[in-house]
Design a protein around this motif. Structure first.
Motif, mmCIF file in Angstrom:
data_model
loop_
_atom_site.group_PDB
_atom_site.id
_atom_site.type_symbol
_atom_site.label_atom_id
_atom_site.label_comp_id
_atom_site.label_asym_id
_atom_site.label_seq_id
_atom_site.Cartn_x
_atom_site.Cartn_y
_atom_site.Cartn_z
ATOM 1 N N ILE A 18 -0.006 -3.831 -2.831
ATOM 2 C CA ILE A 18 0.174 -5.165 -2.460
ATOM 3 C C ILE A 18 0.476 -6.353 -2.916
ATOM 4 C CG2 ILE A 18 -0.365 -6.688 -0.475
ATOM 5 C CD1 ILE A 18 -2.237 -4.286 0.182
ATOM 6 N N ASN A 19 -0.379 -6.425 -4.387
ATOM 7 C CA ASN A 19 0.090 -7.919 -4.844
ATOM 8 C C ASN A 19 -0.250 -7.977 -6.136
ATOM 9 O OD1 ASN A 19 1.641 -10.140 -5.301
ATOM 10 N ND2 ASN A 19 0.143 -11.452 -4.024
ATOM 11 N N GLY A 20 -0.078 -7.605 -7.343
ATOM 12 C CA GLY A 20 -1.008 -8.266 -7.856
ATOM 13 C C GLY A 20 -2.036 -7.562 -8.323
ATOM 14 N N LEU A 21 -3.542 -8.237 -8.087
ATOM 15 C CA LEU A 21 -4.777 -7.513 -8.833
ATOM 16 C C LEU A 21 -5.316 -7.852 -6.842
ATOM 17 C CD1 LEU A 21 -6.568 -9.235 -11.582
ATOM 18 C CD2 LEU A 21 -4.996 -6.756 -11.354
ATOM 19 N N GLY A 22 -5.979 -6.561 -6.348
ATOM 20 C CA GLY A 22 -6.997 -6.415 -5.422
ATOM 21 C C GLY A 22 -8.229 -5.923 -5.833
ATOM 22 N N LEU A 23 -9.287 -6.079 -4.426
ATOM 23 C CA LEU A 23 -10.638 -5.614 -4.646
ATOM 24 C C LEU A 23 -10.126 -4.285 -3.765
ATOM 25 C CD1 LEU A 23 -12.245 -8.457 -3.009
ATOM 26 C CD2 LEU A 23 -11.894 -8.032 -4.703
ATOM 27 N N PHE A 24 -11.105 -3.176 -4.919
ATOM 28 C CA PHE A 24 -11.353 -1.763 -4.534
ATOM 29 C C PHE A 24 -12.988 -1.459 -4.276
ATOM 30 C CE2 PHE A 24 -7.200 -2.547 -6.350
ATOM 31 C CZ PHE A 24 -6.649 -1.900 -5.468
#
Length: 105
Positions: A18-24
């Motif tokens: 989606i954008n850059g870093l994210g939570l998974f």
């Protein structure tokens, strides 16, 4: 001794599509699970309200069809706080998303 954990043990930060870093999700997360505090509103010395993001709030990406929601809670220590709640069952490896309400997208 209780140690500070910036993220719950079942969530990690990784590269997002989606954008850059994210939570998974590191494991399956059940619908309705409280993931923890994402934002805190406090009053500063000038008596103005400020909203601070925790790591949950700082790394979660926006989606129109989000799988999490911010829920406003009242807390004796802070003026207001928001926790992330899973809107549906989230599978291991799936990115956690929220529909932004504090920011323009």
């Amino acid at each position: 001794m209780k140690m500070y954990r910036p993220l719950p043990p079942f969530v990690t930060i990784a590269q997002s599509g989606i954008n850059g870093l994210g939570l998974f999700a590191k494991e399956d997360i059940a619908q309705g699970a409280n993931l923890g505090t994402s934002h805190i509103k406090i009053e500063n010395d000038k008596k103005e309200d400020e909203i601070f993001r925790t790591p949950l709030g700082g790394f979660i990406n926006h989606a129109n069809e989000a799988n999490c929601v911010k829920v406003e809670l009242h807390d004796d220590r802070y003026k207001k706080k928001w926790n992330l709640i899973a809107l549906k069952n989230i599978k291991e490896g799936e990115e956690l998303t929220v529909r932004y309400t504090f920011y323009n997208v």
